[in-house]
Design a protein around this motif. Structure first.
Motif, PDB file in Angstrom:
ATOM      1  N   ALA A   1       1.061  -1.217   0.081  1.00 55.14           N
ATOM      2  CA  ALA A   1       0.033   0.059  -0.184  1.00 55.14           C
ATOM      3  C   ALA A   1       0.871   1.289   0.072  1.00 55.14           C
ATOM      4  N   ALA A   2       2.042   1.109  -0.047  1.00 57.66           N
ATOM      5  CA  ALA A   2       2.980   2.387   0.313  1.00 57.66           C
ATOM      6  C   ALA A   2       3.451   2.787  -1.112  1.00 57.66           C
ATOM      7  N   SER A   3       3.554   4.051  -1.428  1.00 54.38           N
ATOM      8  CA  SER A   3       4.377   4.529  -2.545  1.00 54.38           C
ATOM      9  C   SER A   3       6.021   4.422  -2.519  1.00 54.38           C
ATOM     10  N   ALA A   4       6.579   4.370  -3.513  1.00 57.13           N
ATOM     11  CA  ALA A   4       8.182   4.378  -3.390  1.00 57.13           C
ATOM     12  C   ALA A   4       8.668   5.672  -2.792  1.00 57.13           C
ATOM     13  N   ASP A   5       8.130   6.857  -2.838  1.00 56.73           N
ATOM     14  CA  ASP A   5       8.386   7.971  -1.960  1.00 56.73           C
ATOM     15  C   ASP A   5       8.123   7.571  -0.516  1.00 56.73           C
ATOM     16  N   ALA A   6       7.084   7.094  -0.294  1.00 55.14           N
ATOM     17  CA  ALA A   6       6.828   6.609   1.160  1.00 55.14           C
ATOM     18  C   ALA A   6       7.748   5.766   1.731  1.00 55.14           C
ATOM     19  N   LEU A   7       8.150   4.726   1.040  1.00 58.99           N
ATOM     20  CA  LEU A   7       9.280   3.784   1.385  1.00 58.99           C
ATOM     21  C   LEU A   7      10.470   4.433   1.378  1.00 58.99           C
ATOM     22  N   VAL A   8      10.951   5.056   0.601  1.00 56.24           N
ATOM     23  CA  VAL A   8      12.167   5.958   0.681  1.00 56.24           C
ATOM     24  C   VAL A   8      12.097   6.829   1.965  1.00 56.24           C
ATOM     25  N   ALA A   9      11.341   7.396   2.276  1.00 59.12           N
ATOM     26  CA  ALA A   9      11.297   8.291   3.503  1.00 59.12           C
ATOM     27  C   ALA A   9      11.349   7.685   4.949  1.00 59.12           C
ATOM     28  N   GLN A  10      10.794   6.446   4.711  1.00 54.62           N
ATOM     29  CA  GLN A  10      10.814   5.607   6.107  1.00 54.62           C
ATOM     30  C   GLN A  10      12.049   4.882   6.043  1.00 54.62           C
ATOM     31  N   SER A  11      12.757   4.486   4.842  1.00 57.11           N
ATOM     32  CA  SER A  11      13.817   3.641   4.939  1.00 57.11           C
ATOM     33  C   SER A  11      15.059   4.584   5.188  1.00 57.11           C
ATOM     34  N   GLU A  12      15.077   5.787   4.509  1.00 62.47           N
ATOM     35  CA  GLU A  12      16.146   6.738   4.763  1.00 62.47           C
ATOM     36  C   GLU A  12      16.349   6.710   6.448  1.00 62.47           C
ATOM     37  N   ARG A  13      15.449   6.764   7.252  1.00 65.51           N
ATOM     38  CA  ARG A  13      15.679   7.027   8.517  1.00 65.51           C
ATOM     39  C   ARG A  13      16.622   5.756   9.071  1.00 65.51           C
ATOM     40  N   ARG A  14      16.364   4.584   8.713  1.00 72.05           N
ATOM     41  CA  ARG A  14      16.926   3.442   9.103  1.00 72.05           C
ATOM     42  C   ARG A  14      18.525   3.486   8.522  1.00 72.05           C
ATOM     43  N   LEU A  15      18.667   3.807   7.427  1.00 71.66           N
ATOM     44  CA  LEU A  15      19.971   3.953   6.455  1.00 71.66           C
ATOM     45  C   LEU A  15      20.589   4.955   7.317  1.00 71.66           C
ATOM     46  N   ARG A  16      20.164   6.103   7.738  1.00 69.90           N
ATOM     47  CA  ARG A  16      21.387   6.807   8.398  1.00 69.90           C
ATOM     48  C   ARG A  16      21.619   6.354   9.534  1.00 69.90           C
ATOM     49  N   ALA A  17      20.923   5.799  10.238  1.00 72.85           N
ATOM     50  CA  ALA A  17      21.297   4.921  11.720  1.00 72.85           C
ATOM     51  C   ALA A  17      22.759   3.862  11.283  1.00 72.85           C
ATOM     52  N   LEU A  18      22.600   3.681  10.124  1.00 70.83           N
ATOM     53  CA  LEU A  18      23.770   2.769   9.658  1.00 70.83           C
ATOM     54  C   LEU A  18      24.883   3.529   9.401  1.00 70.83           C
ATOM     55  N   LEU A  19      24.962   4.505   8.571  1.00 69.06           N
ATOM     56  CA  LEU A  19      25.515   5.419   8.098  1.00 69.06           C
ATOM     57  C   LEU A  19      26.475   5.847   9.420  1.00 69.06           C
ATOM     58  N   ALA A  20      25.888   6.308  10.544  1.00 75.97           N
ATOM     59  CA  ALA A  20      26.377   7.105  11.830  1.00 75.97           C
ATOM     60  C   ALA A  20      27.241   5.991  12.494  1.00 75.97           C
ATOM     61  N   GLU A  21      27.172   4.654  12.460  1.00 81.02           N
ATOM     62  CA  GLU A  21      28.111   3.574  12.877  1.00 81.02           C
ATOM     63  C   GLU A  21      29.068   3.122  11.833  1.00 81.02           C
ATOM     64  N   GLY A  22      29.334   3.873  10.830  1.00 74.78           N
ATOM     65  CA  GLY A  22      30.561   3.329   9.819  1.00 74.78           C
ATOM     66  C   GLY A  22      30.292   2.489   8.798  1.00 74.78           C
ATOM     67  N   VAL A  23      29.118   2.335   8.559  1.00 77.53           N
ATOM     68  CA  VAL A  23      28.866   1.581   7.513  1.00 77.53           C
ATOM     69  C   VAL A  23      28.963   2.233   6.120  1.00 77.53           C
ATOM     70  N   THR A  24      29.749   1.462   5.061  1.00 81.26           N
ATOM     71  CA  THR A  24      29.802   1.896   3.871  1.00 81.26           C
ATOM     72  C   THR A  24      29.361   1.036   2.597  1.00 81.26           C
ATOM     73  N   THR A  25      29.010  -0.068   3.031  1.00 84.89           N
ATOM     74  CA  THR A  25      28.390  -1.137   2.221  1.00 84.89           C
ATOM     75  C   THR A  25      27.128  -1.773   2.555  1.00 84.89           C
ATOM     76  N   VAL A  26      25.906  -1.872   2.299  1.00 81.25           N
ATOM     77  CA  VAL A  26      24.808  -2.466   2.657  1.00 81.25           C
ATOM     78  C   VAL A  26      24.232  -3.313   1.714  1.00 81.25           C
ATOM     79  N   GLU A  27      23.738  -4.427   2.014  1.00 80.34           N
ATOM     80  CA  GLU A  27      22.868  -5.158   1.137  1.00 80.34           C
ATOM     81  C   GLU A  27      21.443  -5.072   1.705  1.00 80.34           C
ATOM     82  N   ILE A  28      20.588  -4.891   0.781  1.00 81.97           N
ATOM     83  CA  ILE A  28      18.991  -4.671   1.049  1.00 81.97           C
ATOM     84  C   ILE A  28      18.263  -5.737   0.375  1.00 81.97           C
TER      85      ILE A  28
END
Length: 403
Positions: free
Chosen positions: A110-137
């Motif tokens: 039921a979620a649009s691509a933009d909505a999924l990007v917005a929700q997922s970015e929050r999680r991704l930023r947390a990974l970046l803050a802990e030194g992640v440079t490559t992630v599998e999704i």
């Protein structure tokens, strides 16, 4: 020697070998996005000239962390299921009542691509803050062609919009969608039809499946893997998490990049992983949240020389975790890994679990200049601290970014 950038006054943990690979009072030089030179600062070549020089101020520098197993893109919440499990419901019972993966599928469709990007970015930023440079999704919360396509497209967008590398994995064989109830083989046929279309659009780097009694059989999983290998795509497997269905041996038969979870794997399966070169990816977040009691066979993996990676398994149901450093601590306290094994599991072995070990996961000349800088006194502190955020910077393809 002319280089683009030089970092000095750092301590290195190269993870390139049997130990931490420590070089104190070191320097590292980058040219064209690759490591051109590294070593003790006293040994810097006199002829080296850098366009930019960065003062590391005594920080430690490691390979960038690699989160090699996530389900980062989804919509909705399953916090209520956590409460249900605390009250005694099992994962299988919740799934049978319409919860579990299917609940996330309904919200995600039921979620649009933009909505999924917005929700997922929050999680991704947390990974970046802990030194992640490559992630599998992984995909796997759509279970129809339109939504699986959207999930993979969102994963690509996240990689384009943020300073890191994203590897995409098609996990259409995650669970059986409601519209295919009682027709699992027909759904597998559909997956095998979708895969060439997704691959032709450049959306798939690898293919995964969930081989478990509440998901797909070994025979059905094999059909998905056959379709992947016809396209030249590597495979990986959610294996032996809840029972021993021979998942480790199945992954080895297809020379999978990785077999993930492995709580119920037996010694024959571990021997097969060793022979095939498949990486064991341990996921302590799911073990912890599900309050499991069966640990992965770490001693068998060591004895047979199977490389061990670890990952957050970031997902809404069983591991809503965006902290690879916490996962490293869990791997030690819950599974008995050493701090060195945990850090290797987030760097060089995680790179191998994605088929990228010739390119990253260690600090060595010629490898990709992806690294993280840490305000710590020794690399073991990355595993020791609970809730700390010691990352003070990341470098991706030789370009520095703040944490």
């Amino acid at each position: 020697m002319h280089v683009d950038a030089l970092w000095t006054r750092v301590h290195l943990a190269t993870l390139d070998g049997a130990g931490y690979g420590i070089v104190e009072d070191a320097a590292i030089a980058v040219r064209a996005g690759r490591i051109a030179w590294l070593g003790a600062r006293a040994d810097l070549p006199q002829a080296l000239r850098a366009a930019q020089t960065h003062d590391g101020k005594g920080c430690w520098l490691t390979p960038g962390l690699i989160d090699c197993h996530t389900h980062l893109v989804w919509a909705g919440s399953r916090a209520g299921e956590f409460e249900q499990r605390l009250q005694g419901a099992t994962y299988a019972q919740i799934a049978a009542a319409g919860g579990g993966i299917r609940a996330t599928v309904r919200a995600t469709r039921a979620a649009s691509a933009d909505a999924l990007v917005a929700q997922s970015e929050r999680r991704l930023r947390a990974l970046l803050a802990e030194g992640v440079t490559t992630v599998e999704i992984k995909s796997g919360y759509g279970l129809d062609l339109a939504t699986e396509t959207r999930l993979l497209q969102v994963a690509r967008r996240l990689g384009e919009g943020h300073p890191l590398h994203v590897c995409t994995t098609f996990l259409g064989a995650h669970t059986l969608p409601g519209e295919y109830e009682g027709r699992a083989d027909a759904y597998v046929d559909a997956l095998c039809d979708w895969l060439p279309q997704l691959h032709a659009r450049g959306l798939v780097d690898a293919v995964d499946a969930y081989c478990e009694a509440l998901a797909f059989s070994a025979e059905q999983t094999g059909r998905v893997f056959d379709a992947a290998q016809r396209l030249g795509l590597p495979v990986k497997l959610h294996a032996d998490q809840l029972s021993d269905l021979g998942g480790a041996a199945l992954a080895a038969r297809y020379r999978a990049l990785s077999a993930d979870h492995l709580e119920y794997s037996n010694e024959d399966g571990v021997r097969a992983l060793a022979a095939s070169g498949t990486v064991a990816v341990l996921l302590p977040g799911a073990y912890y949240l599900l309050r499991e009691t069966r640990r992965p066979p770490v001693e068998l993996l060591r004895r047979h020389g199977v490389p061990i990676a670890i990952a957050t398994d970031c997902n809404p149901g069983t591991s809503p975790c965006t902290s690879p450093l916490l996962i490293a601590n869990m791997a030690c306290t819950l599974f008995g890994l050493t701090p060195l094994e945990a850090l290797a599991g987030l760097t060089r072995h995680a790179a191998r679990a994605l088929g990228l070990d010739a390119d990253r996961g260690r600090l060595a000349p010629g490898l990709r200049a992806d690294f993280a800088l840490w305000d710590i006194g020794h690399p073991v502190e990355l595993v020791y601290m609970l809730g700390g955020r010691p990352c003070v910077g990341r470098v991706v393809d030789g370009i520095p970014f703040s944490a």
